[in-house]
Design an enzyme around this catalytic site. Structure first.
Site: not given
Length: 314
Positions: A89, A131, A192
């Protein structure tokens, strides 16, 4: 004499070849360019510890497992990941830091500073409400007697799905959703792999847990191998917590693409043939799904072919 079943990884390779040979070539947000198709599906049987780990290249499943555990904490800062050596990340906050500060710092130095300097990490290592924040602490607002909205208690979608699988297995609402429209502009990258839906087939001791993941945008060469393992692991954890057997992982993609700068990886991987049957064992079932540790997971019978690398499009 019956033929042996086709290796499940051929689905992935067939999809990669189809996109590379027939995909629509187009410019994208990153400026790199892709070949893209829309509306795709893969299916994997998870019974008997099976796990969709690619064998035609090495997938760093340990990083994917640590990322999934990080999601389940609701954490949004990359510091805990970097403290475990997981760098997947780093690209997004690094890009933001370079643009804001004008400092041409390399990735390794940036990551070291995040780990060593808590104040720096707090300012530059946070990804926004991505998320895990949506999964375990979806924000709510209440209309008060003074006529104003105030923040209410967050919704833990993961805990609610575990409970609903136990108490109402036939429900069609076993969903974990990451696409919070109100907070997309605060995220380093909108989700995503955005929607997970769980489904229970059969009854009693024969009941099986299936999972369908819908991915709005999918980098097939780099992202999808991680996403498949992560979704399979999450399904395994859900099944362990609810006492269900394993069924299928169904993966569905919206904009399903290959980046044009991944040519070497793609062409080399398409020369390879899948082999072997990787397995994933969960060695402990803690009180809640939030209490797992990385040491609880074991991958065995995994003998992948050589590593294939390509740059991440940011």
């Amino acid at each position: 004499m019956s033929e042996s079943p086709r290796h499940p990884e051929w689905q992935y390779l067939d999809l990669m070849r189809h996109i590379w040979e027939h995909g629509d070539q187009r410019m994208d947000r990153t400026g790199v360019g892709t070949r893209s198709v829309f509306g795709t599906m893969l299916r994997f049987d998870l019974a008997d510890d099976r796990v969709p780990l690619l064998t035609t290249k090495r997938v760093f499943w340990k990083a994917a497992a640590k990322e999934m555990l990080w999601f389940l904490t609701g954490e949004t800062n990359i510091r805990p990941l970097l403290q475990q050596g997981v760098t997947i990340w780093s690209d997004w906050p690094l890009k933001k830091y370079r643009q804001s500060s004008g400092e041409d710092i390399d990735q390794k130095a940036f990551e070291e500073r995040i780990v060593e300097d808590e104040a720096f990490a707090k300012k530059w290592g946070d990804l926004g409400p991505v998320y895990g924040k949506q999964w375990v602490d979806w924000p709510t607002y209440q209309y008060g007697p003074d006529g104003k909205y105030t923040k209410g208690p967050g919704i833990n979608q993961v805990a609610e799905v575990v409970e609903s699988l136990k108490t109402n297995p036939g429900s069609r609402r076993h969903i974990i959703e990451g696409w919070n429209v109100a907070e997309l502009d605060r995220m380093a990258l909108p989700p995503c792999h955005k929607t997970y839906q769980f489904h229970v087939a059969g009854e009693g001791d024969e009941a099986r847990l299936n999972c369908m993941l819908f991915q709005r945008s999918c980098d097939v060469a780099l992202g999808l191998p991680f996403n498949l393992f992560g979704a399979a692991l999450l399904t395994r954890l859900m099944a362990a917590q609810t006492g269900l057997n394993l069924g299928e992982l169904v993966w569905s993609g919206g904009d399903t693409h290959l980046y044009l700068n991944h040519t070497d990886l793609i062409e080399e991987q398409l020369k390879r043939e899948p082999e072997g049957a990787p397995k994933l064992a969960i060695n402990r079932v803690p009180e809640t799904i939030f209490d797992y540790a990385f040491e609880d997971f074991e991958v065995y019978d995994y003998e992948p072919q050589g590593i294939l690398r390509a740059p991440v499009a940011v």
